[in-house]
Scaffold this motif. Structure first.
Motif, PDB file in Angstrom:
ATOM      1  N   GLN A  47       0.872  -1.168   0.000  1.00  0.00           N
ATOM      2  CA  GLN A  47       0.000   0.000   0.000  1.00  0.00           C
ATOM      3  C   GLN A  47       0.907   1.216   0.000  1.00  0.00           C
ATOM      4  O   GLN A  47       1.653   1.452   0.964  1.00  0.00           O
ATOM      5  CB  GLN A  47      -0.925   0.027   1.209  1.00  0.00           C
ATOM      6  N   ILE A  48       0.877   1.977  -1.074  1.00  0.00           N
ATOM      7  CA  ILE A  48       1.762   3.129  -1.209  1.00  0.00           C
ATOM      8  C   ILE A  48       1.233   4.289  -0.375  1.00  0.00           C
ATOM      9  O   ILE A  48       0.031   4.588  -0.376  1.00  0.00           O
ATOM     10  CB  ILE A  48       1.895   3.534  -2.692  1.00  0.00           C
ATOM     11  N   ASN A  49       2.121   4.918   0.340  1.00  0.00           N
ATOM     12  CA  ASN A  49       1.774   6.061   1.183  1.00  0.00           C
ATOM     13  C   ASN A  49       1.547   7.278   0.297  1.00  0.00           C
ATOM     14  O   ASN A  49       2.500   7.894  -0.196  1.00  0.00           O
ATOM     15  CB  ASN A  49       2.898   6.318   2.179  1.00  0.00           C
ATOM     16  N   THR A  50       0.297   7.631   0.089  1.00  0.00           N
ATOM     17  CA  THR A  50      -0.014   8.737  -0.818  1.00  0.00           C
ATOM     18  C   THR A  50       0.153  10.109  -0.160  1.00  0.00           C
ATOM     19  O   THR A  50       0.023  11.131  -0.833  1.00  0.00           O
ATOM     20  CB  THR A  50      -1.444   8.589  -1.366  1.00  0.00           C
ATOM     21  N   GLN A  51       0.430  10.130   1.149  1.00  0.00           N
ATOM     22  CA  GLN A  51       0.804  11.392   1.784  1.00  0.00           C
ATOM     23  C   GLN A  51       2.226  11.774   1.390  1.00  0.00           C
ATOM     24  O   GLN A  51       2.547  12.950   1.252  1.00  0.00           O
ATOM     25  CB  GLN A  51       0.692  11.268   3.306  1.00  0.00           C
TER      26      GLN A  51
END
Length: 355
Positions: A47-51
């Motif tokens: 799950q890529i950290n979109t922050q």
């Protein structure tokens, strides 16, 4: 989280949502990473950290382009490591964008692979440094404009120093009183900024990994040989001195990067020497004399930069790096700045490695 992955994410990749096993993988600061085993099939799910990565599609497309380039090099017998490949969804996409439920992607799992968190032998530093140098050499003919910048000013020390200055001035979480001496020390290192600017004006820009920690190189657990370079998320155009500097920063201390035993934290000269020799050898015919000279500046810059980043994140309330306890980022900052001080003490001897 595990149940959500089973019910919502795994079916999109054609995996058994009932019988597949899921376990956390690695110790990354940013993304959440899982090993999924479905019978004989294994994948790494993230799950890529979109922050942090506000344009995650670019992260995925960059990695795919680099993977394609390295695969072509491998077929020509010009790249000897294994290549991390993306795993497509059932719809043929390289990512799964669930909006509020996360941005997901899957990549190959390499059997028999193993990571280490700390260099305990010079042979480990030598093997990893050669692998990272070999990776950089294989990408040296890939145009730097062919991939996107995924984090603006990611390795920009003047910008990082300015962010620390702003965090000190604001002191939004009233934490400055716990770290003022370290902040003042970090902000006093302005002479290094001048050296960096002089080198950057003359050095060629290349596609760089930009996160060359020891745990981003896979060892073969059967014989501890080098298997693959992983975590291509921050691959962007840059300078070899930063890749090398981050690598040596991560290799050189006998203590973990969050160790509070500062009396034991120092830059091991034998590790730096082994890494330098191996990295330059892997880049023979690619690295220029000026780039070799710049590698020493890169070690100092990256060590200081990470110390500054940890300290800034601590002062701003720990919004970037994952922490395990309230003073974690402060402890990390003290650790890195202690390594930096050790490098400066040894500079007259160590700088000779880069002539």
């Amino acid at each position: 989280m595990i149940e959500f992955i089973k019910q919502t994410v795994l079916p999109q990749f054609g995996l058994d949502c009932i019988n597949a096993s899921i376990s956390t993988l690695g110790n990354g600061h940013i993304n959440q990473t899982f090993l999924v085993i479905d019978g004989t099939k294994k994948i790494v799910l993230q799950q890529i950290n979109t922050q942090v990565f506000t344009q995650p599609h670019q992260v995925v497309s960059n990695a795919a382009r680099i993977s394609q380039h390295l695969c072509a090099k491998h077929q020509l017998q010009e790249y000897s490591l294994q290549v991390i490949r993306p795993v497509a969804t059932m719809a043929g996409d390289l990512y799964l964008d669930l909006e509020e439920q996360g941005f997901w992607r899957a990549i190959d799992y390499i059997e028999h692979s193993h990571t280490i968190e700390l260099v305990t032998q010079t042979e480990q530093a030598e093997a990893a440094a050669y692998a990272f140098g070999h990776f950089a050499a294989a990408l040296s003919d890939m145009p730097s404009a062919s991939i996107d910048d995924v984090i603006a000013n990611f390795l920009n020390l003047p910008d990082r120093i300015q962010q620390l200055t702003n965090a000190v001035d604001c002191d939004a979480f009233a934490r400055l009183n716990t770290c003022q001496e370290w902040a003042e020390y970090a902000l006093s290192q302005t002479a290094l900024l001048t050296q960096l600017a002089e080198f950057e004006r003359l050095l060629p820009r290349r596609i760089c990994h930009n996160d060359t920690k020891i745990n981003n190189m896979l060892f073969d657990k059967r014989d501890m040989s080098s298997m693959a370079i992983i975590d291509l998320d921050t691959c962007m155009a840059g300078y070899l001195m930063y890749d090398f500097g981050d690598m040596v920063r991560a290799f050189c201390s006998p203590e973990p990067e969050d160790s509070t035993h500062l009396a034991k934290v120092y830059a091991r000269p034998e590790v730096i020497s082994a890494a330098t020799t191996a990295y330059v050898r892997a880049l023979d015919g690619v690295i220029t004399p000026l780039e070799k000279q710049s590698l020493w500046i890169g070690i100092k810059a990256m060590t200081l930069m990470l110390g500054v980043r940890f300290l800034t994140d601590y002062l701003k309330g720990d919004g970037y790096f994952a922490i395990k306890y309230p003073l974690h980022n402060l402890d990390r900052a003290k650790n890195q700045l202690t390594i930096y001080q050790s490098l400066l003490k040894q500079e007259p001897q160590l700088i000779k490695l880069f002539d």
